[in-house]
Design an enzyme around this catalytic site. Structure first.
Site, mmCIF file in Angstrom:
data_model
loop_
_atom_site.group_PDB
_atom_site.id
_atom_site.type_symbol
_atom_site.label_atom_id
_atom_site.label_comp_id
_atom_site.label_asym_id
_atom_site.label_seq_id
_atom_site.Cartn_x
_atom_site.Cartn_y
_atom_site.Cartn_z
ATOM 1 N N LYS A 1 39.794 9.297 70.935
ATOM 2 C CA LYS A 1 40.677 9.373 69.764
ATOM 3 C C LYS A 1 41.932 10.168 70.093
ATOM 4 O O LYS A 1 42.978 9.948 69.513
ATOM 5 C CB LYS A 1 39.945 10.056 68.602
ATOM 6 N N LYS B 1 39.286 7.499 80.028
ATOM 7 C CA LYS B 1 38.221 7.535 79.026
ATOM 8 C C LYS B 1 38.803 7.173 77.656
ATOM 9 O O LYS B 1 39.844 7.706 77.272
ATOM 10 C CB LYS B 1 37.628 8.955 78.967
ATOM 11 N N LYS C 1 41.548 21.246 77.687
ATOM 12 C CA LYS C 1 42.535 21.419 76.603
ATOM 13 C C LYS C 1 43.633 22.401 77.042
ATOM 14 O O LYS C 1 44.808 22.180 76.777
ATOM 15 C CB LYS C 1 41.848 21.899 75.324
HETATM 16 P P1 ADP Z 1 36.694 11.224 71.051
HETATM 17 O O1 ADP Z 1 36.809 11.588 72.517
HETATM 18 O O2 ADP Z 1 37.232 9.899 70.774
HETATM 19 O O3 ADP Z 1 37.290 12.306 70.141
HETATM 20 P P2 ADP Z 1 34.210 12.280 70.240
HETATM 21 O O4 ADP Z 1 34.452 13.465 71.107
HETATM 22 O O5 ADP Z 1 34.294 12.459 68.766
HETATM 23 O O6 ADP Z 1 35.195 11.136 70.705
HETATM 24 O O7 ADP Z 1 32.831 11.642 70.619
HETATM 25 C C1 ADP Z 1 31.817 11.229 69.743
HETATM 26 C C2 ADP Z 1 30.680 10.672 70.561
HETATM 27 O O8 ADP Z 1 31.114 9.469 71.216
HETATM 28 C C3 ADP Z 1 30.193 11.613 71.652
HETATM 29 O O9 ADP Z 1 28.802 11.487 71.806
HETATM 30 C C4 ADP Z 1 30.910 11.125 72.879
HETATM 31 O O10 ADP Z 1 30.223 11.428 74.058
HETATM 32 C C5 ADP Z 1 30.944 9.624 72.630
HETATM 33 N N1 ADP Z 1 32.107 9.037 73.296
HETATM 34 C C6 ADP Z 1 33.407 9.222 72.953
HETATM 35 N N2 ADP Z 1 34.224 8.548 73.772
HETATM 36 C C7 ADP Z 1 33.433 7.914 74.667
HETATM 37 C C8 ADP Z 1 33.686 7.055 75.774
HETATM 38 N N3 ADP Z 1 34.921 6.693 76.103
HETATM 39 N N4 ADP Z 1 32.641 6.601 76.486
HETATM 40 C C9 ADP Z 1 31.372 6.949 76.160
HETATM 41 N N5 ADP Z 1 31.054 7.754 75.118
HETATM 42 C C10 ADP Z 1 32.068 8.233 74.370
#
Ligand code: ADP
Ligand code: TRP
Length: 325
Positions: free
Chosen positions: A194, A191, A111
Site C-alpha cells: 500500500k 513487493k 522506514k
Molecule cells: P502493506 O505492505 O500493503 O501495507 P500490510 O503491511 O498491511 O500491507 O500487510 C498485511 C498482510 O498482508 C501482512 O500479513 C503482510 O505480510 C501481507 N502482505 C502485504 N503485502 C504482501 C506481499 N506483497 N506479498 C505477500 N504478502 C503481503
C-alpha cells in the site's frame, strides 16, 4: 488451535494482502480453528494523519474482510481500538523490551532509510503487535513473509516477560507463512505494498483492473520472440490466479514466442476479475450498509475484550500491578 492475525487500514486491500495473508485466514477458518481477525487501526495511526481517510480505510477493510469470506459467526472479527487491553499489555511488554532490539528491527530500519522521521509509536510498533498476539494467547499467526520478524520479536518478548516475572503467563505463538507465495510483486516488480503505489487492488472495477495490469513493468522482448516466464512480473502474478491446468499452458506460450506481454496482462486481468467477481458484489452491498458493519464489529469487539481482560488479569497479577475497580 487459536489463530490470530490483523491488517492495517493504511490503504485499499490488494493482491499481496490476499495471497500473503487473507487466503490463509479463510483456510484456517474453514478448518474449524478458533480464529481472531482484526483491523489494526492503532498501527495505521503510526503513519496516517488524516482522520477522515483513516475512518474510510477502516470501513473499507471491514467490508473487504467480510466480502472475501471472514465469517463473523465462526471467527471473532473486530477493531484493535475496541480492545483497550491491548495497549495496556503493550506497556507491560515495553518494560521488558530492550531499546537496542527495536533499533535493529527491519521494518523500522527500512522506514528510517526512506527518510521518515520516526515517532515513538513507530519505534514501538512491534511491541504493540506483540500485545495484539499475546493478549489472546494465540498459537498461530498467519502472515506474509515480511511479518516474520515481528512474530519472532513477539515470541522473544513473551519469553522475556515470563522469565522476568517468573511465570508462564504468556503463550509463545508460531508464524504461519506460505513460502510458495512469499512476496507478491507489485506493478513495478518490488513487493506489492500500500505504501509503494504499485498495488493491484481487489475491490475495483474490472476495467480498472485491466488498466492497472497494463502498467506492470516487463522487459522489451518483442511479441514474436520466446520469453522467460521465470523472470517476468506478469507471470509471477499469473501463477497465483491460473489453475493447475492453465498454468503450464501459459508457460509453454511464453517459451514458444508469439505471445506478447500485452496478451499475458489481458489474461491476468481476466483471471483476477473472475476470481473476485462475487466478492466484489458482496463488497458493494456491505460498504453501503455502515450500520451492519458497525454491528458486526461491535459484537466481535465484545468477544475479544472478554478474552483480553482474562489475559490482562494474569499479567497484572504476575507483575504486581494492583487495580481497585
Ligand atoms: P502493506 O505492505 O500493503 O501495507 P500490510 O503491511 O498491511 O500491507 O500487510 C498485511 C498482510 O498482508 C501482512 O500479513 C503482510 O505480510 C501481507 N502482505 C502485504 N503485502 C504482501 C506481499 N506483497 N506479498 C505477500 N504478502 C503481503
Ligand atoms: N504489522 C502487520 C502488517 O503490517 C499488521 C498487524 C498488526 C498484525 N498486529 C498484528 C499482523 C498482529 C498479525 C498479528 O501487516
Amino acid at each position: 488451535m487459536r489463530v490470530l492475525s490483523g491488517i492495517q487500514p493504511s490503504g485499499r486491500l490488494h493482491l499481496g494482502n490476499y495471497f500473503g495473508a487473507i487466503r490463509q485466514f479463510l483456510q484456517l477458518q474453514a478448518q474449524g480453528h478458533e480464529c481472531f481477525y482484526f483491523i489494526a487501526n492503532y498501527h495505521a495511526l503510526t503513519s496516517c494523519r488524516d482522520a477522515k481517510q483513516l475512518e474510510e480505510w477502516t470501513l473499507h477493510l471491514t467490508a473487504a474482510y467480510l466480502a472475501l469470506g471472514v465469517d463473523p459467526n465462526s471467527s471473532t472479527f473486530f477493531l484493535q481500538s475496541d480492545v483497550p487491553q491491548t495497549t495496556e499489555l503493550c506497556w507491560f511488554l515495553n518494560t521488558v523490551c530492550p531499546v537496542s532490539q527495536m533499533e535493529k528491527a527491519t521494518s523500522y530500519k527500512d522506514k528510517l532509510a526512506k527518510g521518515i522521521t520516526p515517532n515513538m509509536a513507530l519505534f514501538d510498533y512491534p511491541v504493540l503487535q506483540a500485545a495484539d498476539i499475546l493478549i489472546y494467547d494465540s498459537n498461530l499467526v498467519p502472515v506474509g513473509q515480511d511479518q516474520k520478524q515481528h512474530i519472532e520479536i513477539t515470541r522473544d518478548l513473551a519469553g522475556k516477560f515470563n522469565t522476568a516475572f517468573d511465570s508462564e503467563v504468556l503463550v509463545l505463538p508460531e508464524p504461519k507463512i506460505v513460502e510458495a507465495v512469499a512476496i507478491v510483486p507489485g506493478t513495478d516488480g518490488q513487493k506489492m505494498s500500500k505504501s509503494y503505489n504499485n498495488t493491484i487492488e481487489i475491490f475495483q472495477t474490472a476495467k480498472k483492473t485491466k488498466k492497472t495490469c497494463g502498467k506492470i513493468v516487463t522487459d522489451s522482448t518483442p511479441l514474436e520472440d520466446p520469453k522467460d516466464p521465470t523472470n517476468c512480473n506478469v507471470f509471477a502474478l499469473l501463477k497465483l490466479v491460473c489453475n493447475e491446468e492453465e498454468l503450464p499452458e501459459v508457460e509453454e506460450k511464453y517459451r514458444a514466442g508469439g505471445f506478447g506481454y500485452g496478451h499475458a496482462k489481458n489474461l491476468l486481468a481476466e483471471r483476477i476479475n473472475e476470481l473476485f467477481a462475487v466478492d466484489r458484489e458482496r463488497y458493494d452491498a456491505l460498504i453501503s450498509d455502515k450500520d451492519t458493519l458497525y454491528d458486526i464489529l461491535r459484537e466481535g469487539g465484545k468477544k475479544a475484550r472478554n478474552v483480553a481482560e482474562e489475559t490482562l488479569e494474569r499479567v497484572r497479577s504476575a507483575a504486581g500491578i494492583l487495580t481497585t475497580y
